[in-house]
Write a protein that holds these residues in place. Sequence first.
Motif, PDB file in Angstrom:
ATOM      1  N   THR A   1     -18.807  -7.568  -4.861  1.00  0.00           N
ATOM      2  CA  THR A   1     -18.251  -7.438  -6.207  1.00  0.00           C
ATOM      3  C   THR A   1     -16.751  -7.709  -6.206  1.00  0.00           C
ATOM      4  OG1 THR A   1     -17.843  -5.102  -5.898  1.00  0.00           O
ATOM      5  CG2 THR A   1     -19.925  -5.701  -6.919  1.00  0.00           C
ATOM      6  N   ARG A   2     -16.177  -7.893  -5.030  1.00  0.00           N
ATOM      7  CA  ARG A   2     -14.756  -8.204  -4.880  1.00  0.00           C
ATOM      8  C   ARG A   2     -13.850  -7.056  -5.282  1.00  0.00           C
ATOM      9  NH1 ARG A   2     -14.219 -13.826  -2.965  1.00  0.00           N
ATOM     10  NH2 ARG A   2     -16.361 -14.517  -3.133  1.00  0.00           N
ATOM     11  N   ILE A   3     -14.430  -5.878  -5.445  1.00  0.00           N
ATOM     12  CA  ILE A   3     -13.558  -4.756  -5.798  1.00  0.00           C
ATOM     13  C   ILE A   3     -12.730  -4.362  -4.577  1.00  0.00           C
ATOM     14  CG2 ILE A   3     -15.120  -2.853  -5.193  1.00  0.00           C
ATOM     15  CD1 ILE A   3     -14.151  -1.520  -7.799  1.00  0.00           C
TER      16      ILE A   3
ATOM     17  N   GLU B   1     -19.086  -3.610  -2.016  1.00  0.00           N
ATOM     18  CA  GLU B   1     -17.664  -3.713  -2.351  1.00  0.00           C
ATOM     19  C   GLU B   1     -17.126  -5.105  -2.067  1.00  0.00           C
ATOM     20  OE1 GLU B   1     -15.906  -0.467  -0.268  1.00  0.00           O
ATOM     21  OE2 GLU B   1     -16.471   0.970  -1.823  1.00  0.00           O
TER      22      GLU B   1
ATOM     23  N   GLU C   1     -10.654  -5.895  -2.891  1.00  0.00           N
ATOM     24  CA  GLU C   1      -9.245  -6.290  -2.880  1.00  0.00           C
ATOM     25  C   GLU C   1      -8.374  -5.268  -3.621  1.00  0.00           C
ATOM     26  OE1 GLU C   1      -8.701 -10.458  -3.327  1.00  0.00           O
ATOM     27  OE2 GLU C   1      -6.593 -10.208  -3.808  1.00  0.00           O
ATOM     28  N   VAL C   2      -8.932  -4.715  -4.701  1.00  0.00           N
ATOM     29  CA  VAL C   2      -8.199  -3.668  -5.415  1.00  0.00           C
ATOM     30  C   VAL C   2      -8.119  -2.422  -4.538  1.00  0.00           C
ATOM     31  CG1 VAL C   2      -8.152  -2.227  -7.461  1.00  0.00           C
ATOM     32  CG2 VAL C   2      -9.024  -4.539  -7.613  1.00  0.00           C
ATOM     33  N   LEU C   3      -9.245  -2.107  -3.876  1.00  0.00           N
ATOM     34  CA  LEU C   3      -9.292  -0.892  -3.072  1.00  0.00           C
ATOM     35  C   LEU C   3      -8.289  -0.937  -1.929  1.00  0.00           C
ATOM     36  CD1 LEU C   3     -13.138  -0.269  -2.916  1.00  0.00           C
ATOM     37  CD2 LEU C   3     -11.460   0.835  -4.380  1.00  0.00           C
ATOM     38  N   VAL C   4      -8.255  -2.073  -1.206  1.00  0.00           N
ATOM     39  CA  VAL C   4      -7.348  -2.105  -0.054  1.00  0.00           C
ATOM     40  C   VAL C   4      -5.884  -2.218  -0.481  1.00  0.00           C
ATOM     41  CG1 VAL C   4      -8.977  -2.990   1.637  1.00  0.00           C
ATOM     42  CG2 VAL C   4      -7.620  -4.590   0.302  1.00  0.00           C
ATOM     43  N   SER C   5      -5.646  -2.490  -1.775  1.00  0.00           N
ATOM     44  CA  SER C   5      -4.248  -2.490  -2.191  1.00  0.00           C
ATOM     45  C   SER C   5      -3.748  -1.062  -2.378  1.00  0.00           C
ATOM     46  CB  SER C   5      -4.067  -3.298  -3.476  1.00  0.00           C
ATOM     47  OG  SER C   5      -4.533  -2.572  -4.583  1.00  0.00           O
ATOM     48  N   SER C   6      -4.680  -0.099  -2.458  1.00  0.00           N
ATOM     49  CA  SER C   6      -4.195   1.278  -2.556  1.00  0.00           C
ATOM     50  C   SER C   6      -4.720   2.212  -1.469  1.00  0.00           C
ATOM     51  CB  SER C   6      -4.506   1.862  -3.938  1.00  0.00           C
ATOM     52  OG  SER C   6      -5.735   1.420  -4.423  1.00  0.00           O
ATOM     53  N   LEU C   7      -5.780   1.795  -0.756  1.00  0.00           N
ATOM     54  CA  LEU C   7      -6.322   2.640   0.307  1.00  0.00           C
ATOM     55  C   LEU C   7      -6.188   1.922   1.637  1.00  0.00           C
ATOM     56  CD1 LEU C   7      -9.707   3.574  -1.373  1.00  0.00           C
ATOM     57  CD2 LEU C   7      -7.842   5.155  -0.982  1.00  0.00           C
ATOM     58  N   LYS C   8      -5.957   2.700   2.703  1.00  0.00           N
ATOM     59  CA  LYS C   8      -6.016   2.083   4.028  1.00  0.00           C
ATOM     60  C   LYS C   8      -7.489   1.822   4.325  1.00  0.00           C
ATOM     61  CE  LYS C   8      -2.079   4.498   5.947  1.00  0.00           C
ATOM     62  NZ  LYS C   8      -1.833   5.924   6.114  1.00  0.00           N
ATOM     63  N   PRO C   9      -7.796   0.673   4.959  1.00  0.00           N
ATOM     64  CA  PRO C   9      -9.208   0.408   5.272  1.00  0.00           C
ATOM     65  C   PRO C   9      -9.853   1.572   6.005  1.00  0.00           C
ATOM     66  CG  PRO C   9      -7.904  -1.532   5.713  1.00  0.00           C
ATOM     67  CD  PRO C   9      -6.937  -0.446   5.336  1.00  0.00           C
TER      68      PRO C   9
ATOM     69  N   SER D   1       1.750   1.881  -3.441  1.00  0.00           N
ATOM     70  CA  SER D   1       0.642   1.578  -4.362  1.00  0.00           C
ATOM     71  C   SER D   1       0.678   2.422  -5.628  1.00  0.00           C
ATOM     72  CB  SER D   1      -0.698   1.720  -3.649  1.00  0.00           C
ATOM     73  OG  SER D   1      -1.030   3.074  -3.510  1.00  0.00           O
TER      74      SER D   1
ATOM     75  N   ARG E   1       0.821  -1.197   0.000  1.00  0.00           N
ATOM     76  CA  ARG E   1       0.000   0.000   0.000  1.00  0.00           C
ATOM     77  C   ARG E   1       0.860   1.253   0.000  1.00  0.00           C
ATOM     78  NH1 ARG E   1      -3.036  -0.807   4.549  1.00  0.00           N
ATOM     79  NH2 ARG E   1      -4.165  -2.486   3.548  1.00  0.00           N
TER      80      ARG E   1
ATOM     81  N   GLY F   1     -13.436  -7.423  -9.454  1.00  0.00           N
ATOM     82  CA  GLY F   1     -14.771  -6.851  -9.478  1.00  0.00           C
ATOM     83  C   GLY F   1     -14.705  -5.374  -9.744  1.00  0.00           C
TER      84      GLY F   1
ATOM     85  N   LYS G   1     -20.729  -2.198 -10.069  1.00  0.00           N
ATOM     86  CA  LYS G   1     -21.606  -2.557 -11.184  1.00  0.00           C
ATOM     87  C   LYS G   1     -22.451  -1.403 -11.683  1.00  0.00           C
ATOM     88  CE  LYS G   1     -22.059  -7.476 -10.757  1.00  0.00           C
ATOM     89  NZ  LYS G   1     -20.902  -7.679  -9.892  1.00  0.00           N
TER      90      LYS G   1
ATOM     91  N   LEU H   1     -11.993  -8.662   4.021  1.00  0.00           N
ATOM     92  CA  LEU H   1     -11.303  -9.642   3.183  1.00  0.00           C
ATOM     93  C   LEU H   1     -11.664 -11.079   3.550  1.00  0.00           C
ATOM     94  CD1 LEU H   1      -7.841  -7.905   2.975  1.00  0.00           C
ATOM     95  CD2 LEU H   1      -9.504  -8.174   1.151  1.00  0.00           C
TER      96      LEU H   1
END
Lengths: 324, 424
Positions: free
Chosen positions: B218-220, B215, B222-230, A82, A79, A93, A96, B406
């Motif tokens: 839709t499994r998005i 989120e 995983e992408v989000l937490v790779s660039s944003l802190k939860p 990133s 991160r 995903g 949608k 996750l």
Amino acid sequence: MSPIPHTTSERIVDLERITKRFAGHVAVSELSLSVPRGVVFGLLGPNGAGKTTTIRMMMNIMIPDEGVVRLFGDDLGGRHHSARIGYLPEERGLYKKMRVREVLIFLAETKGVARAVAAKKADHWLERLDLADWRLRKVEELSKGMQQKVQFISTMLHSPELLILDEPFAGLDPINAQTLKDIIVELARGGTTIIFSTHQMDVAEKICDHVCIIARGRKVLDGGLAEVKQVHGGTHVAVAFEDGGERAADTLNDRCLVAKADDYGPFAELALADGADPQDLLERLVRSGARLRRFERIEPSLHRIFLDKVGAETEQHGAEVSRA
Amino acid sequence: MHKIWAVVRREFLERVRTKWFIISTVLGPVFMIGITVLPAVLASSGGGPRAVAVVDEGSGEFAARLVTQLGTGNRFTATRVSADGPRASEVLDSLTRTVQAKTLDGFLIVGPSAVESGIVEYRGRNVSSLRDMALLEGVLRQVVVVERLTRRGIDPAVVQEAQERIDFRTSRITKRGATAETGEATFFLAYFVGFVLYMAIFLYSVNVMRSVIDEKQTRIIEVLVSSLKPFQLMFGKVIGVGGVGLFQFSIWGATAALLFRYRQAVFSAIGVSSEQAAAVQMPVVGGALVVLILLYFLFGYVLYSALFAVVGASVNTESEAQQAQMPVTMLLVAAIIMFPVVLNEPSGKLAMVMGLIPFFSPIIMPIRYAASEVPLGEVVLSLAVLALSTLAIVWLASRIYRVGILMYGKRPSVREMLRWAKES
């Protein structure tokens, strides 16, 4: 099995003996590997080998139970870097209900790209991947393949130095897969380091500089593609027959000559027995009356190496289990 | 900061653009006015006059007077039916059938000793109408009292005077002195404030939960937490959805203010005379109350949306969430259940305690403040407790959230979730 020396020795990704356990089983066990700058790195392995877990640990989405993950030379985590990394997870995903262009801009913004820049790049890539007409549509209106292309675009909008793609080709038709391969090769030429996982050996063979095969969480093989093939050794021959090749059957089944035969349909890949001469094989085949269309000494295919290595690993594991 | 802003912007715009937002913005006030005003209107009007028969079983003049008295108001039309002697049960049977046929609403049975014993029976279809029964009882009481006093030889003129209608008016005293506000208007305002707060906190924090589930599903994520802190993600989400709430409030508030300002024009446009318009009571909403409502909404919303975010992070689908959100929803519903008690005695001990508990105070305190005078110290204490609890809950929730988003598969128990909070 040490990594091959590379012209630029900078390691973009460096895993040091990482281990991840889940309730009841070890997903990744003491895995070490390093990815030098600028290579296309294939992480290969059968289903359930631990590829996705390894990638998730690289991205700092999962924390290894043991071992160290270093990206760009430090252990601050995915991160932190990133903005320099593009990531396509296996479970992908998109929102949608959002419009395609909006999703792309938003995802680029989470990487720190300004809106205007993101919009311009999104338009460029949508054009390039034949999605320009769909940019104002909602994601849910797109086919699965189109969505996958949008996801792929989203990993590139911030021009990352490192692209990590988990099974990028799964579910793509041949045309789109080819487009994706072209873009990966192009990005690699431009200096982007690319790590991708797959179990499709033919794809890996075409575009990887470097491969690492893992099975059951352990590294089986690791090195430059050429080196791996060389080390695997043995004499391999590709043969194809004009007729069904029935007359050659006796020859091919002679274990003194042919150790293993993989029939791929159009041709068969033969691994010769130790000390067997390809010349003898050719002579025997000609004498048998089979009509040859192809007879060629070849390097072992990645597919063959994969089967040998992973198969051996599985057998060994079986032996260990039965002994225990 | 740029990243949080991107999340806020997305959550805000994606919601404001939906049909749901437009519909709820337009229909929200209609619905709320409906739900608060309609029962009162229905209870007070409810059709034309009630046809009532007075069955005289030999009470003499009493039944006749009762009929006259019932006729003076415009609520009842009364007729006298005499049912002396053996015919009595026959008469009652036929009247019952008339009631069943709906030509009559009900009948009063006045026995020979009705005045002495004070026993009068009413049979009818509308016995559950509290207002009708109260009116009937009032008329009855009046006629009985007049009859009893007259029999004791009191001058009918005196009796008449004693019966003069009393006009009981209430007005509220605040620190600023007596206001023109009536008790009814105060009650109404407090009830309305509580209800709006409940709806707003509930709807918007459930929205946060939905967004979390979306989120995850839709499994998005995983992408989000790779660039944003939860935490950035959760924080941005809460702010973005809360912003939608405030935006919607502003639209409603501005509309209400404009309507109030130009009420004369509005009333004349819909054909209400200015005299009638003046009779419409407007509760006075002070600036302090507005500030308090906003503060309690913000804290209450953040607290509940953190709780709902945890629910969202702990489930896989919306349908699972239906069940998992019960404990949190119950907390909000508990506050609603306390409405009558708090409104009845806004300064009572129970109201005071409820006003300090952070799960209830966002709804209870503004009600208390609208209904009565609340000491400043209590308000400050309640807000302080609420603010600190909100911080603590957000902190705890974000730790559970970052593990939960996750996790797929079996729903975690509360104990597991607390373990996540400890370990993450």
